[in-house]
Design a protein around this motif. Structure first.
Motif, short mmCIF file in Angstrom:
data_model
loop_
_atom_site.label_atom_id
_atom_site.label_comp_id
_atom_site.label_asym_id
_atom_site.label_seq_id
_atom_site.Cartn_x
_atom_site.Cartn_y
_atom_site.Cartn_z
N LEU A 97 25.37 13.22 23.39
CA LEU A 97 25.77 14.49 24.00
C LEU A 97 26.51 15.36 22.99
O LEU A 97 26.21 16.55 22.83
N ALA A 98 27.49 14.76 22.29
CA ALA A 98 28.29 15.54 21.33
C ALA A 98 27.40 16.07 20.21
O ALA A 98 27.43 17.27 19.90
N VAL A 99 26.59 15.20 19.60
CA VAL A 99 25.77 15.64 18.46
C VAL A 99 24.76 16.70 18.91
O VAL A 99 24.60 17.73 18.25
N GLY A 100 24.12 16.47 20.06
CA GLY A 100 23.13 17.42 20.55
C GLY A 100 23.74 18.78 20.83
O GLY A 100 23.20 19.81 20.44
N ALA A 101 24.91 18.77 21.50
CA ALA A 101 25.54 20.05 21.85
C ALA A 101 26.00 20.80 20.61
O ALA A 101 25.85 22.02 20.52
N VAL A 102 26.57 20.06 19.62
CA VAL A 102 27.03 20.73 18.40
C VAL A 102 25.85 21.33 17.65
O VAL A 102 25.90 22.47 17.15
N LYS A 103 24.72 20.59 17.60
CA LYS A 103 23.51 21.12 16.96
C LYS A 103 23.05 22.40 17.65
O LYS A 103 22.67 23.38 17.01
#
Lengths: 164, 113
Positions: A97-103
């Motif tokens: 979730l964190a990596v996807g949202a930051v991307k």
């Protein structure tokens, strides 16, 4: 300045997540709230920063620390069932979730346009502006919030009192 | 698109994206605290962290839209709801501790006494 406050916030939050002793975790939370208040100052919003410190660190965290010390269970209890699969699954979900949202944030052209359009520092938020907006456009919401606080207070007393 | 660290770092430093990334990471840490820790008070602090992440994102957008004061009103309402949630949530934790002598959410899995 931004990097400093961002690091204070995120490292304190991470310390809270990894800390075994609940009281120390609560103090890390206070650090995270101060970091967020610093971010609010950088966002030209000293009113929000003051409210953040008064309400979150002054009221809510004091209440939480008070309950922690009253309950006298400062360490996490031993797990009844280890639930290793669920734990690893939740770590994977949170990380994804964190990596996807930051991307997504960095890829979005709309956000980039908004960041350039609003780059000029606006006037600092004042209590007067907030009060005018609150009482001109949101009087009903203000009253409902007051009622909600009263209801929560009565509910908390009713829940903790042994026999009414 | 992402073209390495050199392209990202300038936007991080005080730009809208920087604040949003901080808000997202704060939300992720709060969610991890709710999912991974078993003590109810730790999960409660995780929820507070997630509320704060929402506030950071809200006020960041307000600043980049020219200092919108509507956002401050919503921030006030979020704080009021968070205070209510704190009072009732902590009362429930105390009630659970009185009945079960524990603050571990795994040990309070059944509705029966």
């Amino acid at each position: 300045m931004f990097i400093t406050f961002a690091l204070i916030t995120l490292l304190s939050a991470l310390g809270m997540l990894l800390q075994k002793n609940i009281i120390v975790a609560g103090l890390f939370m206070v650090g995270a709230f101060f970091g967020v208040a610093g971010l609010f100052v950088l966002l030209a919003n000293p009113v929000a920063a003051a409210l953040q410190i008064i309400v979150y660190t002054g009221a809510i965290m004091v209440l939480v620390l008070f309950v922690i010390m009253m309950l006298n269970s400062h360490e996490e209890e031993k797990a009844q069932s280890p639930r290793a699969i669920q734990r690893w699954l939740s770590i994977a979900v949170v990380a994804a979730l964190a990596v996807g949202a930051v991307k997504l944030v960095f890829a979005s052209p709309g956000l980039k346009a908004l960041a350039i359009r609003g780059a000029a520092m606006p006037e600092a938020m004042t209590l007067q502006k907030v009060g005018l907006t609150l009482f001109a456009d949101h009087v009903l919401g203000f009253e409902v919030a007051g009622l909600l606080l009263l209801a929560a207070m009565i509910g908390a007393v009713a829940l903790t009192k042994r026999n009414l | 698109m992402m073209t390495g660290l050199d392209a990202i770092l300038p936007t991080l430093n005080g730009g809208l994206q920087g604040y949003l990334v901080v808000a997202l990471l704060l939300f992720a840490i709060g969610l991890a605290a709710v999912l991974l820790r078993r003590t109810l008070l730790m999960q409660f602090m995780g929820v507070e962290l997630m509320l704060n992440a929402a506030n950071v994102a809200l006020l960041a957008f307000a600043r980049f839209r020219g200092g919108d004061s509507q956002a401050m009103v919503f921030y006030l309402f979020i704080i009021a709801v968070a205070a209510c949630e704190a009072a009732v949530g902590l009362a429930l934790v105390i009630g659970l501790y009185r009945h079960r002598d524990t603050t571990d959410s795994d040990r309070a899995a059944s509705l029966k006494q």
